[in-house]
Design a protein around this motif. Structure first.
Motif, mmCIF file in Angstrom:
data_model
loop_
_atom_site.group_PDB
_atom_site.id
_atom_site.type_symbol
_atom_site.label_atom_id
_atom_site.label_comp_id
_atom_site.label_asym_id
_atom_site.label_seq_id
_atom_site.Cartn_x
_atom_site.Cartn_y
_atom_site.Cartn_z
ATOM 1 N N LEU A 5 0.850 -1.185 0.000
ATOM 2 C CA LEU A 5 0.000 0.000 0.000
ATOM 3 C C LEU A 5 0.885 1.234 0.000
ATOM 4 N N ARG A 86 -3.123 5.999 -1.552
ATOM 5 C CA ARG A 86 -3.214 6.028 -3.011
ATOM 6 C C ARG A 86 -3.219 4.601 -3.550
ATOM 7 N N ASP A 87 -3.926 4.397 -4.673
ATOM 8 C CA ASP A 87 -3.951 3.078 -5.306
ATOM 9 C C ASP A 87 -2.825 2.981 -6.335
ATOM 10 N N GLY A 93 -7.254 5.945 -2.646
ATOM 11 C CA GLY A 93 -7.904 4.670 -2.405
ATOM 12 C C GLY A 93 -7.021 3.684 -1.674
ATOM 13 N N ALA A 95 -6.737 0.428 -2.457
ATOM 14 C CA ALA A 95 -6.430 -0.748 -3.268
ATOM 15 C C ALA A 95 -4.922 -0.998 -3.246
ATOM 16 N N LEU A 97 -1.100 -1.789 -4.290
ATOM 17 C CA LEU A 97 -0.263 -1.408 -5.416
ATOM 18 C C LEU A 97 -0.077 -2.593 -6.342
#
Length: 114
Positions: A5, A86-87, A93, A95, A97
């Motif tokens: 992440l 961050r995604d 988000g 989500a 990496l």
């Protein structure tokens, strides 16, 4: 499973972020164990934080944490230092990496070794 992440820390908040992570609350550690999060490591580069999480099922863990009182208390406390997550595409988000390459997987599959 292992996921990564990316989050960003607020300006001037690194010392407080570090001190709060010196030892997370026992209730949160117990929640992690109960829902299948086995390890969570965080690295920093400037204001960027990179997390490596070893867990049984990330989506299930996130769903369980959504209703977990220990997680709610932790997020209220630690959230004051974190700007956002961050995604893989850089959007906001949680989500994971994108994993681009993994030496362990390459070595385990002899057909990929040159």
């Amino acid at each position: 499973m292992r996921i990564a992440l990316h989050s960003e820390i607020r300006d001037g908040a690194i010392d407080d972020y570090r001190s709060h992570h010196a030892r997370i609350p026992n209730g949160l550690a117990a929640s992690f164990a109960r829902i299948g999060i086995h390890d969570w490591t965080i690295w920093r580069s400037g204001h960027r934080l990179f997390h490596l999480v070893e867990c049984d099922d990330w989506d299930a863990a996130l769903a369980a944490l959504a209703d977990d009182p220990a997680n709610h208390a932790w997020q209220a406390e630690i959230g004051q230092f974190v700007e956002l997550f961050r995604d893989a595409d850089g959007a906001e988000g949680m989500a994971p990496l994108e994993e681009v390459w993994d030496l362990r997987s390459q070595v385990a599959d002899p057909s990929t070794v040159g």
